[in-house]
Scaffold this motif. Structure first.
Motif, mmCIF file in Angstrom:
data_model
loop_
_atom_site.group_PDB
_atom_site.id
_atom_site.type_symbol
_atom_site.label_atom_id
_atom_site.label_comp_id
_atom_site.label_asym_id
_atom_site.label_seq_id
_atom_site.Cartn_x
_atom_site.Cartn_y
_atom_site.Cartn_z
ATOM 1 N N ASN A 15 1.770 -12.575 -6.370
ATOM 2 C CA ASN A 15 2.640 -11.432 -7.767
ATOM 3 C C ASN A 15 2.673 -10.822 -7.057
ATOM 4 O O ASN A 15 2.573 -9.832 -6.822
ATOM 5 N N PRO A 16 4.018 -10.650 -6.022
ATOM 6 C CA PRO A 16 4.174 -9.217 -5.456
ATOM 7 C C PRO A 16 5.003 -8.371 -6.393
ATOM 8 O O PRO A 16 5.107 -7.465 -5.556
ATOM 9 N N ASN A 17 5.414 -8.213 -7.724
ATOM 10 C CA ASN A 17 5.856 -7.279 -8.555
ATOM 11 C C ASN A 17 4.519 -6.672 -9.164
ATOM 12 O O ASN A 17 4.678 -5.760 -10.101
ATOM 13 N N LEU A 18 3.252 -6.945 -9.086
ATOM 14 C CA LEU A 18 2.002 -6.571 -9.643
ATOM 15 C C LEU A 18 1.930 -4.542 -8.954
ATOM 16 O O LEU A 18 2.790 -3.969 -7.813
ATOM 17 N N VAL A 19 1.764 -3.708 -9.303
ATOM 18 C CA VAL A 19 1.824 -2.562 -9.333
ATOM 19 C C VAL A 19 0.489 -1.947 -8.968
ATOM 20 O O VAL A 19 -0.513 -2.909 -10.198
ATOM 21 N N PRO A 20 0.583 -1.034 -8.623
ATOM 22 C CA PRO A 20 -1.138 -0.157 -8.807
ATOM 23 C C PRO A 20 -1.980 0.388 -9.283
ATOM 24 O O PRO A 20 -1.238 0.409 -10.958
ATOM 25 N N TYR A 43 -2.222 -13.180 -10.802
ATOM 26 C CA TYR A 43 -2.679 -12.490 -10.896
ATOM 27 C C TYR A 43 -1.612 -12.028 -11.404
ATOM 28 O O TYR A 43 -0.853 -12.017 -11.291
ATOM 29 N N ILE A 44 -2.135 -11.066 -12.242
ATOM 30 C CA ILE A 44 -1.045 -10.288 -13.266
ATOM 31 C C ILE A 44 -2.088 -8.738 -14.143
ATOM 32 O O ILE A 44 -3.075 -8.768 -13.486
ATOM 33 N N ASN A 45 -1.275 -7.820 -13.830
ATOM 34 C CA ASN A 45 -1.366 -6.318 -14.019
ATOM 35 C C ASN A 45 -2.123 -6.971 -15.414
ATOM 36 O O ASN A 45 -0.966 -6.438 -16.416
ATOM 37 N N GLY A 101 -11.710 12.738 -12.092
ATOM 38 C CA GLY A 101 -11.246 12.762 -10.936
ATOM 39 C C GLY A 101 -9.616 11.512 -11.600
ATOM 40 O O GLY A 101 -9.953 10.930 -12.371
ATOM 41 N N LYS A 102 -8.853 11.933 -11.104
ATOM 42 C CA LYS A 102 -7.500 10.460 -11.215
ATOM 43 C C LYS A 102 -7.689 10.166 -10.233
ATOM 44 O O LYS A 102 -7.131 11.005 -9.008
ATOM 45 N N SER A 103 -7.617 8.493 -9.733
ATOM 46 C CA SER A 103 -7.332 7.708 -8.640
ATOM 47 C C SER A 103 -6.287 6.970 -8.842
ATOM 48 O O SER A 103 -5.512 6.154 -9.600
ATOM 49 N N TYR A 104 -6.436 5.476 -7.757
ATOM 50 C CA TYR A 104 -5.483 4.183 -7.609
ATOM 51 C C TYR A 104 -5.775 3.116 -7.004
ATOM 52 O O TYR A 104 -7.055 3.774 -5.995
ATOM 53 N N ARG A 105 -5.571 1.851 -7.418
ATOM 54 C CA ARG A 105 -6.070 1.309 -6.380
ATOM 55 C C ARG A 105 -4.835 0.252 -6.280
ATOM 56 O O ARG A 105 -3.631 -0.444 -7.146
ATOM 57 N N THR A 106 -4.744 0.102 -5.188
ATOM 58 C CA THR A 106 -3.532 -0.354 -4.325
ATOM 59 C C THR A 106 -3.706 -2.050 -4.118
ATOM 60 O O THR A 106 -4.822 -2.563 -3.820
ATOM 61 N N PRO A 107 -2.800 -3.075 -5.122
ATOM 62 C CA PRO A 107 -2.876 -4.332 -4.864
ATOM 63 C C PRO A 107 -3.497 -4.688 -3.361
ATOM 64 O O PRO A 107 -2.542 -4.449 -2.372
ATOM 65 N N ASN A 108 -3.845 -6.432 -2.692
ATOM 66 C CA ASN A 108 -4.149 -6.150 -1.742
ATOM 67 C C ASN A 108 -3.260 -7.712 -1.968
ATOM 68 O O ASN A 108 -2.604 -8.061 -1.915
ATOM 69 N N PHE A 109 -3.753 -7.749 -0.335
ATOM 70 C CA PHE A 109 -3.300 -9.248 0.638
ATOM 71 C C PHE A 109 -2.950 -10.770 -0.374
ATOM 72 O O PHE A 109 -1.917 -11.134 -0.853
#
Length: 717
Positions: free
Chosen positions: A486-491, A542-544, A461-469
């Motif tokens: 960090n509004p520039n975070l990516v999932p 917060y950083i990727n 399975g391939k999945s993703y997590r989106t940044p929270n508020f």
């Protein structure tokens, strides 16, 4: 660690040896219980391509569980994380926190402070009207969308009843550690459920629950303590909860529809340990405290309809509206008069969500091929008040933050029976996001049925997590803090692999053996962390930044004979994280760190007495994780946090009277009297000395507690 590996090997060998006892077992032909989570249509566990774990209504009753936190403590690969400072309990699976694990009610993600279905406070999920709980480990991104990375938990609620009237009333009293009184100590629960079936088509269920947790004093002295020595207040904050729910349903032939409403209300009280003196000269000095309370109100609406279109296609459509508001009330509490003044109440957080999901299936008149087409719509409107002190504008003035997160998804799943033994299940989801780049999830599942009851499953399975508020918009900057979102975070993107083997057999002696062995590997890219990005002054953001890998091997063995039921299990998890902080010039070690969990349960039923005895045990081995900090020289480095091992044990006795109309459950939680577990900080990854801070304590429980639950059931036609 050698001892842990030896114990684990013993459990695996036990499974293999039991499965090889060909001369003492015969194949089991009975159908398993029906599951719905992740399925195209409800079907038996045996036919499911997924490895589904079920927590039955009987398990919930035996634990006298009022909320999810009471239940999940005993299950492998799941760790309940408690916080006495705010009264919350969240779940961690495979070492990843509650942002990666999705909690649903009747397939609808439950709204939480920071998302949909994730970071859910387990103490806020009431179990009064629950029929069963289904858990699937591993990536479920295709069928359940964003953030279903480590797994999903689906709470299936009761729909209708077998009788014209079903009435149940419950009173439950618990100690909190060794603290109890009817007025200001302990835990006091009352609930009432009424179900009515008007005819073969219409039914209604109504229920209410009140849970009054008086807090855990420990070494504190409560709210009316008048000495200014920092002992006022509670170690675990008092919390009072109200739950109300109602369901109206209709069914006829192949058509079913229900509307479900839930209300949840909560008050959490914080009493400041600092007393403020008042100069009343020439009268004696008096004191007041600046206290606060947090108030939560959540409204949940769910309309579901399922049936057939054109006498062929199966459809299932749900529409949900949820709204949660958190208020804070600040006030001064006068210790001498015990009165409040200067009360100031404001909403500091709210979340309103419109959610809809639906599926169409049974496109082909062919039992060997089934195809499902589905959609999911999420419109999430979040609000944080600057008055809460969390969101600030450049550290100068408070601002309100309002943001909308939306996604529009389509997904498709096929289930193909290549033979009576082999099934294959491919799936694909595409998600249109308003805040991030569009995302996708994919999966492939296989199931093969061998001879003599052996079932094999494999999944990718391939999945993703989106940044929270919080990760996107936090801006907490003042003279003492600098924590930024960090509004520039990516999932985040993840890939999971799982292989499992399961066998259920009847013994010639009349007993039954069930074995389950699973191996899982999870790889997460661009994982989001709050990390130290500047030493002086300290700055966190917060950083990727890191890469996360996990592998897990777990096994459970269950044996039932006459009135005995015994289950043992073991899970070994290895976690590797690599963090590269270019700004500070340091990189963490990426070696695997291992942790062992063991669990077991044993129950004995005495039919003559209508009595069931049960004992539950879980061992949580040492956990380790790298974190950023500074050493004695003020240099940035990674150091290793180690949480010491601990064990958890619960026991209960349940007896029925008057043809099961009256039930008494007596038991104890946390028999090993666990409160805090030490966290030690070892040598840094670079080998440059040890972290300057000393050992810390992780708050896990409030000690050994005892409960008495009385339930009266009245059922008649």
């Amino acid at each position: 660690m050698k001892i842990n590996f030896t114990l684990f090997a013993a459990f695996v060998f036990c499974q293999i040896s039991l499965a090889q006892q060909k001369d003492t077992i015969v194949s089991r032909e009975k159908l398993s219980e029906v599951v719905v989570t992740g399925q195209i249509e409800p079907q038996s566990i045996k036919k499911s391509v997924f490895n589904v774990r079920v927590i039955s209504k009987q398990d919930i009753k035996q634990l006298a569980a009022n909320n999810l936190s009471d239940v999940l403590n005993q299950y492998l690969n799941i760790t309940v994380q408690n916080s006495g400072s705010d009264g919350r309990s969240t779940v961690s699976m495979f070492g990843l926190d509650s942002q990666y694990f999705k909690i649903l009610v009747d397939n609808i993600p439950l709204v939480s402070d920071t998302g949909m279905g994730t970071n859910v406070d387990l103490t806020q999920v009431n179990l009064d009207d629950v029929e069963r709980i289904e858990i699937i480990e591993g990536s479920m991104g295709v069928t359940h969308g964003a953030n279903a990375v480590t797994g999903i938990l689906n709470i299936i609620t009761k729909k209708g009843g077998a009788n014209k009237w079903d009435i149940s009333a419950t009173i439950q009293e618990e100690t909190v550690g060794n603290e109890y009184s009817l007025s200001d100590k302990g835990r006091h629960i009352q609930s009432l459920k009424v179900g009515h079936k008007f005819n073969d088509n219409w039914y209604v269920n109504i229920g209410g629950n009140h849970n009054d947790f008086k807090g855990f004093y420990d070494d504190k002295q409560g709210k009316d303590y008048i000495v200014n020595d920092n002992l006022r207040g509670y170690s675990w904050l008092p919390k009072e909860q109200w739950v109300g729910n109602a369901m109206l349903g209709y069914q006829k032939d192949n058509f079913k529809i229900f509307y479900k409403f839930d209300y949840y209300g909560e008050n959490v009280d914080f009493y400041s340990p600092v007393l403020v003196p008042q100069d009343n000269y020439p009268f004696p000095e008096t004191f007041f405290a600046r206290d606060k309370r947090y108030l939560t109100n959540r409204f949940y609406h769910h309309l579901n309809a399922n049936g057939k279109l054109f006498s062929k296609l199966n459809y299932n459509v749900s529409v949900s509206h949820q709204k949660q508001e958190r208020d804070a009330e600040l006030f001064d509490y006068q210790l001498e008069t015990k009165k409040e003044s200067n009360n100031n109440r404001f909403t500091y957080q709210s979340k309103e969500v419109f959610y809809s999901t639906g599926t169409l299936s049974n496109f082909f008149n062919n039992k060997k091929v089934d195809f499902q087409l589905g959609y999911e719509i999420t419109n999430e409107n979040g609000f944080y008040s600057g008055a809460a002190g969390t969101f600030l504008d450049n550290g100068l003035q408070s601002v309100d933050v309002r943001k909308r997160l939306e996604n529009y998804d389509i997904f498709t799943v096929a289930e193909i029976s290549l033979s009576d033994k082999l099934s294959i299940r491919p799936g694909l989801r595409y998600s249109i996001q308003n805040t991030f780049k569009d995302q996708y999830a994919s999966s492939l599942g296989l199931r093969y049925l061998f001879k003599k009851g052996l079932e094999a499953r494999a999944s990718l399975g391939k999945s993703y997590r989106t940044p929270n508020f919080d990760e996107l918009y936090t801006y907490f900057v003042d003279s003492n803090h600098n924590v930024q979102g960090n509004p520039n975070l990516v999932p985040e993107n993840s890939t999971s692999y799982e292989v499992s083997f399961k066998r259920t057999c009847d013994l010639k002696s009349g007993g039954q053996i069930a074995n389950n062995l699973a191996v899982t590997f999870l790889d997460v890219d661009d994982r989001i962390d709050l990390v130290l990005t500047q030493i002086t002054p300290s700055k966190y953001k917060y950083i990727n930044i890191n890469k996360y890998k996990m592998w897990n091997i777990s096994t459970t063995e269950q044996y039932a004979y006459k009135n005995w039921n015994v289950k043992v299990g073991a899970a070994l998890v290895g976690i590797s994280q690599k963090l590269d902080l270019a700004e500070l010039g340091i990189t963490s070690d990426d070696k695997f760190l291992y942790s062992l969990q063991l669990n077991s349960s044993i129950s004995y039923n005495v039919p003559k007495w209508n009595t069931l005895f049960a004992l539950y045990y879980k061992y949580n081995g040492q956990q380790q994780q790298y974190a950023t900090g500074t050493n004695e020289k003020g240099e940035a480095e990674f150091y290793l946090n180690k949480i010491n091992p601990y064990s958890w044990m619960d026991a209960s006795v349940r007896k029925s009277f008057f043809n099961n109309q009256f039930e008494v459950t007596l038991g104890a939680r946390n028999l090993f009297n666990i409160t805090n577990v030490q966290i030690t900080q070892g040598s840094g990854a670079s080998g440059g000395g040890t972290h300057a801070a000393g050992p810390q304590a992780l708050m896990l429980g409030y000690g050994r507690s005892y409960f008495l639950k009385l339930t009266y059931n009245l059922n008649f036609n």
